[in-house]
Design a protein around this motif. Structure first.
Motif, PDB file in Angstrom:
ATOM      1  N   THR A 192      11.952 -11.694 -24.934  1.00 34.04           N
ATOM      2  CA  THR A 192      12.066 -12.134 -23.538  1.00 34.04           C
ATOM      3  C   THR A 192      11.621 -13.581 -23.400  1.00 34.04           C
ATOM      4  O   THR A 192      12.280 -14.385 -22.736  1.00 34.04           O
ATOM      5  CB  THR A 192      11.216 -11.226 -22.628  1.00 34.04           C
ATOM      6  OG1 THR A 192      11.675  -9.880 -22.757  1.00 34.04           O
ATOM      7  CG2 THR A 192      11.342 -11.647 -21.176  1.00 34.04           C
ATOM      8  N   CYS A 316      25.361  -4.975 -14.389  1.00 32.67           N
ATOM      9  CA  CYS A 316      24.040  -5.516 -14.058  1.00 32.67           C
ATOM     10  C   CYS A 316      22.965  -4.467 -14.312  1.00 32.67           C
ATOM     11  O   CYS A 316      23.135  -3.295 -13.968  1.00 32.67           O
ATOM     12  CB  CYS A 316      24.010  -5.961 -12.592  1.00 32.67           C
ATOM     13  SG  CYS A 316      22.405  -6.621 -12.085  1.00 32.67           S
ATOM     14  N   ASN A 317      21.849  -4.900 -14.887  1.00 34.38           N
ATOM     15  CA  ASN A 317      20.744  -3.983 -15.189  1.00 34.38           C
ATOM     16  C   ASN A 317      19.466  -4.317 -14.426  1.00 34.38           C
ATOM     17  O   ASN A 317      18.387  -3.848 -14.766  1.00 34.38           O
ATOM     18  CB  ASN A 317      20.466  -3.962 -16.698  1.00 34.38           C
ATOM     19  CG  ASN A 317      20.000  -5.325 -17.213  1.00 34.38           C
ATOM     20  OD1 ASN A 317      20.014  -6.325 -16.486  1.00 34.38           O
ATOM     21  ND2 ASN A 317      19.625  -5.377 -18.478  1.00 34.38           N
ATOM     22  N   ASP A 318      19.595  -5.145 -13.388  1.00 33.68           N
ATOM     23  CA  ASP A 318      18.426  -5.563 -12.606  1.00 33.68           C
ATOM     24  C   ASP A 318      18.675  -5.273 -11.131  1.00 33.68           C
ATOM     25  O   ASP A 318      19.606  -5.828 -10.529  1.00 33.68           O
ATOM     26  CB  ASP A 318      18.157  -7.054 -12.820  1.00 33.68           C
ATOM     27  CG  ASP A 318      16.840  -7.510 -12.201  1.00 33.68           C
ATOM     28  OD1 ASP A 318      16.409  -6.919 -11.191  1.00 33.68           O
ATOM     29  OD2 ASP A 318      16.235  -8.467 -12.727  1.00 33.68           O
ATOM     30  N   ASN A 320      17.313  -6.253  -8.595  1.00 33.07           N
ATOM     31  CA  ASN A 320      17.185  -7.423  -7.724  1.00 33.07           C
ATOM     32  C   ASN A 320      18.411  -8.328  -7.752  1.00 33.07           C
ATOM     33  O   ASN A 320      18.490  -9.283  -6.971  1.00 33.07           O
ATOM     34  CB  ASN A 320      15.945  -8.240  -8.116  1.00 33.07           C
ATOM     35  CG  ASN A 320      14.664  -7.454  -7.940  1.00 33.07           C
ATOM     36  OD1 ASN A 320      14.427  -6.864  -6.895  1.00 33.07           O
ATOM     37  ND2 ASN A 320      13.832  -7.427  -8.981  1.00 33.07           N
ATOM     38  N   ARG A 321      19.373  -8.023  -8.643  1.00 35.34           N
ATOM     39  CA  ARG A 321      20.548  -8.904  -8.763  1.00 35.34           C
ATOM     40  C   ARG A 321      21.843  -8.216  -8.348  1.00 35.34           C
ATOM     41  O   ARG A 321      22.918  -8.750  -8.610  1.00 35.34           O
ATOM     42  CB  ARG A 321      20.696  -9.388 -10.211  1.00 35.34           C
ATOM     43  CG  ARG A 321      19.542 -10.211 -10.744  1.00 35.34           C
ATOM     44  CD  ARG A 321      19.952 -11.026 -11.961  1.00 35.34           C
ATOM     45  NE  ARG A 321      20.493 -10.232 -13.040  1.00 35.34           N
ATOM     46  CZ  ARG A 321      19.815  -9.852 -14.110  1.00 35.34           C
ATOM     47  NH1 ARG A 321      18.550 -10.177 -14.239  1.00 35.34           N
ATOM     48  NH2 ARG A 321      20.398  -9.134 -15.058  1.00 35.34           N
TER      49      ARG A 321
END
Length: 451
Positions: A192, A316-318, A320-321
């Motif tokens: 990360t 998408c894996n978030d 918040n997005r």
């Protein structure tokens, strides 16, 4: 060099339960050799002769442990957070230096599961000042559930988790799951930190691509057989049989498996890329204008995604997005795990793996072994892991591949209504899967049902 009584008397006052356990511990001379360093301090030489994980290493520098500890503390301590948590007490050199660096109003929690090493620290070093520091909190126990509970409560905003990497080697073999969690945390944090800027750049550029979210296809393939094609070395054994599945099953390939399939004249129904690096362009190079839909993670290489001219779906894996939360995917860290989650959300059943070696079968990287310019045969590096294969053989693997194996197994456990079948003819055994050859699956699950 025996400081044990003085240290133990203090430990008895601050943590009687730990003192009680430590007093009953016997130290194995086979595992830990006390070594005097060049500067007169002590370190431990750790020896493991486990068939799956044999090694020799030092817990601290064999030259100057205190100098090494200063460098560690300088690099790791963060006074912008209230709590620093470090896994690994070792012989206490780095703990002593971290306490020198940390602000007076902060806390340092030290976690360790190895009581033998902690007892050796109490024997070999004068740790009275360290133990009496009221900023120090010890979570040292041979009860992994107790440690996990304590850590869960501490790993919140306002804390930093630090790993003394050498201490991972001291985790006893009976705590393999615990050891894996600590190692996996370490590698994920490193990745990360390494890719954070690249992920952000890709995300911004991929926002300009006009395409539908893969979520529009969720539940569109209810009870349809779906084959996840990964690019492990064993794919070469049965990829030719995919021709028999044309029109009878949905074939979903990871990006690195695309070329091996196209080169035998087989076109999958869909393929996927999630890696942020531009080297993924090699997966489509020469095949940029296909009519095969590409599913790409929103942080995947924007260069590769822009070069592909065929149909696309974004994933998408978030949370918040993404606007529609029902379209969220759990990528799991690899392209194969991302495809698995999408397959489940498609409603597919059964879900079949091929080329999912999760190890270097025959010491090879991929079905197309030189795709990224690497040598075809994998070098046996010190940081590799060993695992027992489907056929009882010992295979080389990596911590990353093992993390994907455990992720897949947990996902299977959490999805009891779907039948999972592993038709990979080699590699690791995946718990929760039925294991069979691909030709058997075709004859008994596809051909018979088609009659």
């Amino acid at each position: 060099m025996d400081f044990y009584n003085n240290n133990a008397n203090i430990l008895k006052k601050i943590d009687f339960d730990l003192f009680n356990k430590i007093s009953k511990i016997n130290i194995s001379n086979n595992l830990y050799n006390i070594v005097k360093t060049r500067v007169g301090d002590y370190t431990l030489k750790i020896v493991s002769d486990d068939i799956l994980d044999s090694y020799e290493c030092f817990l601290h520098s064999k030259y100057n442990p205190k100098k090494e500890a200063v460098l560690f503390a300088n690099a790791q301590i963060d006074n912008n957070v209230d709590i620093n948590i470090v896994y690994g007490f070792g012989l206490g050199y780095h703990i002593e230096e971290m306490l020198k660096k940390i602000d007076r109003d902060k806390k340092l929690y030290v976690v360790d599961i190895n009581l033998q090493v902690f007892k050796l620290a109490l024997i070999l070093r004068d740790l009275r000042e360290v133990l009496l520091d009221n900023r120090l909190k010890l979570i040292i126990s041979d009860d992994e559930k107790y440690i996990a509970t304590k850590l869960k409560g501490l790993l919140i905003d306002g804390s930093k988790f630090i790993i003394h990497t050498a201490s991972i080697k001291t985790i006893p073999n009976k705590y393999q799951d615990f050891k894996f969690v600590i190692e996996n945390w370490n590698i994920k944090k490193s990745l990360t930190d390494k890719w954070v800027n690249l992920l952000s750049e890709n995300l911004e550029k991929n926002k300009n691509i006009k395409c539908k979210n893969i979520g529009v296809l969720f539940n569109k393939y209810k009870n349809k057989p779906l084959i996840i094609v990964s690019a492990g070395p064993s794919l070469n054994k049965n990829k030719h049989l995919l021709h028999k599945l044309k029109g009878k099953a949905f074939v979903f390939a990871v990006g690195s498996a695309l070329k091996p399939l196209l080169e035998i004249g087989f076109k999958p129904n869909m393929f996927c890329i999630i890696d942020p690096q531009d080297i993924t362009y090699k997966q489509i190079e020469g095949y940029e204008n296909l009519d095969i839909p590409l599913v790409f993670l929103d942080t995947a290489s924007s260069y590769t995604v822009s070069k592909y001219l065929g149909p696309k779906y974004i994933a998408c894996n978030d949370v918040n997005r993404i606007e529609n939360k029902e379209y969220l995917i759990d990528s799991g860290g690899s392209v194969a795990t991302a495809v698995m989650d999408i397959a489940i959300k498609f409603g597919a059943n059964p879900i079949v793996f091929i080329g999912q070696d999760l190890a270097y079968t025959n010491n090879e990287h991929h079905a197309k072994g030189d795709m990224y310019g690497e040598e075809k045969k994998v070098k046996n590096l010190p940081n590799m892991r060993k695992i027992i294969g489907q056929n009882g053989e010992v295979l080389n693997t990596t911590l990353g591949l093992l993390s994907f194996k455990y992720w897949i197994e947990n996902k299977i456990k959490d999805t009891p209504d779907v039948e999972f079948i592993n038709c990979t003819e080699g590699g690791v055994f995946i718990k929760g899967c039925k294991h069979m050859k691909l030709d058997y699956f075709i004859k008994n699950y596809i051909s018979l049902k088609g009659k």
